[in-house]
Design a protein around this motif. Structure first.
Motif, short mmCIF file in Angstrom:
data_model
loop_
_atom_site.label_atom_id
_atom_site.label_comp_id
_atom_site.label_asym_id
_atom_site.label_seq_id
_atom_site.Cartn_x
_atom_site.Cartn_y
_atom_site.Cartn_z
N CYS A 29 0.92 -0.95 -0.31
CA CYS A 29 0.05 -0.04 -0.05
C CYS A 29 1.02 1.13 0.01
O CYS A 29 1.85 1.36 1.00
N GLY A 30 0.72 2.11 -1.20
CA GLY A 30 1.81 3.55 -0.84
C GLY A 30 1.45 5.24 -0.58
O GLY A 30 0.42 4.24 0.10
N PRO A 31 1.38 6.08 -0.89
CA PRO A 31 0.78 6.72 0.07
C PRO A 31 -0.22 6.95 -0.49
O PRO A 31 -0.87 7.29 -1.28
N GLY A 227 2.53 -3.64 4.08
CA GLY A 227 2.64 -2.11 4.65
C GLY A 227 2.47 -1.53 6.29
O GLY A 227 3.15 -2.90 6.82
N GLY A 228 2.00 -0.50 6.60
CA GLY A 228 2.36 -0.35 8.14
C GLY A 228 2.03 -1.38 9.01
O GLY A 228 0.32 -1.04 8.80
N GLU A 229 1.19 -1.36 10.30
CA GLU A 229 1.47 -1.94 11.13
C GLU A 229 -0.09 -1.51 11.21
O GLU A 229 -1.34 -2.35 11.26
N ARG A 259 6.34 -2.49 12.05
CA ARG A 259 5.90 -1.46 13.05
C ARG A 259 6.35 -0.36 12.93
O ARG A 259 6.56 0.26 12.53
N PHE A 260 4.70 0.56 13.41
CA PHE A 260 5.38 2.03 13.84
C PHE A 260 6.18 2.66 14.21
O PHE A 260 7.24 2.63 15.05
N LEU A 261 6.85 3.96 13.67
CA LEU A 261 7.96 4.52 13.87
C LEU A 261 7.99 5.08 15.47
O LEU A 261 7.08 5.96 15.05
P1 AMP Z 1 -0.60 7.14 4.15
O1 AMP Z 1 -0.14 7.91 3.30
O2 AMP Z 1 -0.86 7.19 5.10
O3 AMP Z 1 -1.58 6.29 4.05
O4 AMP Z 1 0.57 5.45 4.26
C1 AMP Z 1 1.85 5.24 4.18
C2 AMP Z 1 2.53 3.75 4.88
O5 AMP Z 1 2.90 4.54 5.75
C3 AMP Z 1 1.14 2.98 5.41
O6 AMP Z 1 1.62 1.76 4.71
C4 AMP Z 1 1.44 3.02 6.70
O7 AMP Z 1 1.03 2.34 7.43
C5 AMP Z 1 2.34 3.43 6.88
N1 AMP Z 1 2.67 4.66 7.64
C6 AMP Z 1 2.49 5.65 8.22
N2 AMP Z 1 2.44 5.92 9.85
C7 AMP Z 1 3.74 5.68 9.93
C8 AMP Z 1 4.75 5.39 10.98
N3 AMP Z 1 4.83 6.03 12.21
N4 AMP Z 1 5.79 4.53 10.73
C9 AMP Z 1 5.54 3.51 10.05
N5 AMP Z 1 4.70 2.96 8.80
C10 AMP Z 1 3.78 4.45 8.91
#
Ligand code: AMP
Ligand code: ZN
Length: 494
Positions: A29-31, A227-229, A259-261
């Motif tokens: 899953c991208g941005p 993707g992110g968690e 895992r979330f940063l």
């Molecule tokens: P988004 O643009 O918000 O849809 O996020 C894009 C990707 O970044 C997704 O896979 C999210 O899960 C990941 N993501 C967002 N915030 C964090 C974080 N703090 N740590 C790790 N991954 C993140």
């Protein structure tokens, strides 16, 4: 040993093998392109980049697809506020995402954009309606009936047995604790961007985008979804429900979640003042290679706490590797081989592979390369390293860098681009003295530095000390550190 990866679906570490020959089909899953990417986003994107690089290194062909969510509630709202179309609004952030990804060493996946697949999404909804798993509401929106998919909750391990049949949610920002029928397709609100399609006018929901585009690019059942968690529920749960209720097949075999940063020990947030985009850090004068190194230094499932101390240490680590490579490739060593150095190189290769095969233990892989550098450096110091040891040791460094991608010193050129961008956006105030210094120091290219060092050495040998001293002073002034060693002159940037 084959690669072992943690699979969120089974909650276990499993052997990873693609289902089709030697080809790995994976999707991340991208941005959502309503702003510049932050370092949390890039922790996830870099982790997936590292995975795909390691799969390629392990001999697989990799078909890696990432979506760009270029339409959602926030984008529509921001575009309307700015008085521009959705496409105009997102163009800038898509471009920034591509630039940032390249800056941080991400190999570009096959990118697919939501707005370029709208008719296919409408068809998908129509098929779900045909199967009575989706229904239309009076306003022309479509919802997925989760009661019609009995294994709903299998990824996030939530029990939805007591859920309310027919309760709905029509926003992308989901209520995390309760299951509701979720929107597949939203009818247009006045003034909102919408598309005319076979199921009426409107726009797709975020979950639908990923199901449609991943299956279109990779087939109905593919190897890995990442993707992110935070995406486990509801996003990935909903992707599974939509896709599997339509195809009757396993949507993705492996689920890879990062895992979330944390930043300075806390969840990143604008109100806490610990929210950083990639560009913010470069504007402060930090190198892209330091950021990439730091973001890969903790295995993807462990908590990574981003700190500025950590970033400075990462810079030192990268410098150490680069200096070692330079020392190894430009030093004069005695002829022959040293068996110890030969086995050091091959053991390092094995240790790195074993570490990465172990659910991508990046910390162990880095430890292995540093152990090699330490032992090879002391062999050089004691005259034990021979010319025949150069190639295998350099080979191990290259192998490390195929995955970690920090050794090529193109930081300054990238930082220069950010400096120009900040100027063009009227953000001069954010350009730090450190960034300016870094960019200026590079007014002299590597080739020019080496040319000057050669001149300096020639002058010194000719006992023309006035000239050699002047050249040395010029180089030092440009931020070059010069050391005389028994292998000859070595240099590096400050
Ligand atoms: P988004 O643009 O918000 O849809 O996020 C894009 C990707 O970044 C997704 O896979 C999210 O899960 C990941 N993501 C967002 N915030 C964090 C974080 N703090 N740590 C790790 N991954 C993140
Ligand atoms: Zn997705």
């Amino acid at each position: 040993m084959p690669l072992r990866l943690y699979n969120t679906m089974s909650s276990q570490i499993e052997e990873f093998r693609p289902s089709r020959d030697n080809e790995v089909r994976m999707y991340a899953c991208g941005p959502t392109v309503y702003d510049y990417g932050h370092i949390g986003n890039f922790r996830t994107f870099i982790a997936v980049d590292l995975l795909q690089r390691f799969l390629r290194q392990s001999g697989y062909e990799v078909r890696y697809v990432m979506n760009i969510t270029d339409v959602d509630d926030k984008i529509i709202r921001n575009a309307a506020q700015a008085g521009v179309s959705v496409q105009q609004y997102t163009a800038k952030y898509i471009q920034a995402f591509l630039e940032d990804s390249a800056m941080i060493g991400i190999q570009q996946p096959i990118l697919v954009r939501a707005t370029e697949h709208i008719p296919e999404m409408a068809d998908f909804v129509a098929k779900l309606v045909g199967k009575k798993i989706a229904y239309r509401t009076d306003d022309g929106s479509y919802y997925f009936r989760i009661a019609g998919f009995p294994s709903y909750g299998k990824l996030s391990k939530r029990d939805f047995s007591g859920m309310l049949d027919g309760a709905r949610v029509d926003v992308d920002e989901y209520d995390k604790d309760s299951a509701r029928d979720f929107a597949l397709w939203k009818s247009p609100k006045p003034g909102e961007a919408s598309w005319e399609t076979s199921i009426g006018s409107g726009r797709p929901g975020w979950h639908l985008e990923c199901s449609v585009m991943s299956m279109e690019e990779l087939g109905e059942s593919f190897d890995l979804h990442a993707g992110g968690e935070d995406l486990v529920f509801p996003h990935h749960e909903n992707e599974i429900a939509q896709s599997e209720s339509l195809t009757g097949q396993t949507f993705a075999r492996f689920w890879f979640h990062v895992r979330f940063l944390l930043v300075e020990g806390e969840k990143m947030s604008k109100s806490l003042g610990n929210f950083y985009t990639l560009r913010d850090l470069v504007l402060k004068g930090y190198k892209p290679s330091s950021i990439r190194y730091l973001l890969t230094s903790v295995p993807y499932r462990n908590q990574l706490n981003f700190t500025f101390d950590g970033l400075r240490q990462a810079a030192v680590s990268v410098e150490r590797l680069r200096n070692f490579r330079q020392r190894l490739s430009s030093g004069n060593f005695p002829a022959g081989l040293t068996p110890e150095m030969q086995s050091l190189a091959s053991e390092t290769l094995e240790r790195m592979k074993a570490a990465l095969d172990d659910d991508l233990n990046t910390a162990q892989a880095q430890a292995a390369i540093f152990e090699m550098v330490r032992r090879a450096n002391s062999a050089i110091d004691s005259g034990q390293l021979k010319t025949g040891d150069r190639a295998p040791l350099l080979g191990a460094l290259d192998r490390f860098d195929e995955v970690f991608a920090v050794l090529n010193d193109d930081d300054t050129a990238k930082m220069k681009a950010i400096l120009h961008w900040a100027r063009s956006e009227g953000r001069e105030k954010e350009i730090s003295a450190e960034l300016r210094d870094q960019v200026q120091a590079d007014q002299t290219s590597n080739a020019a530095i080496e040319g000057k060092i050669a001149e300096m050495e020639a002058a010194r040998k000719a006992r023309n000390f006035a000239v050699s001293d002047a050249l040395r002073a010029e180089l030092v002034g440009a931020g070059v550190i010069i050391e005389n060693t028994k292998d000859g002159v070595r240099w590096r940037r400050k």
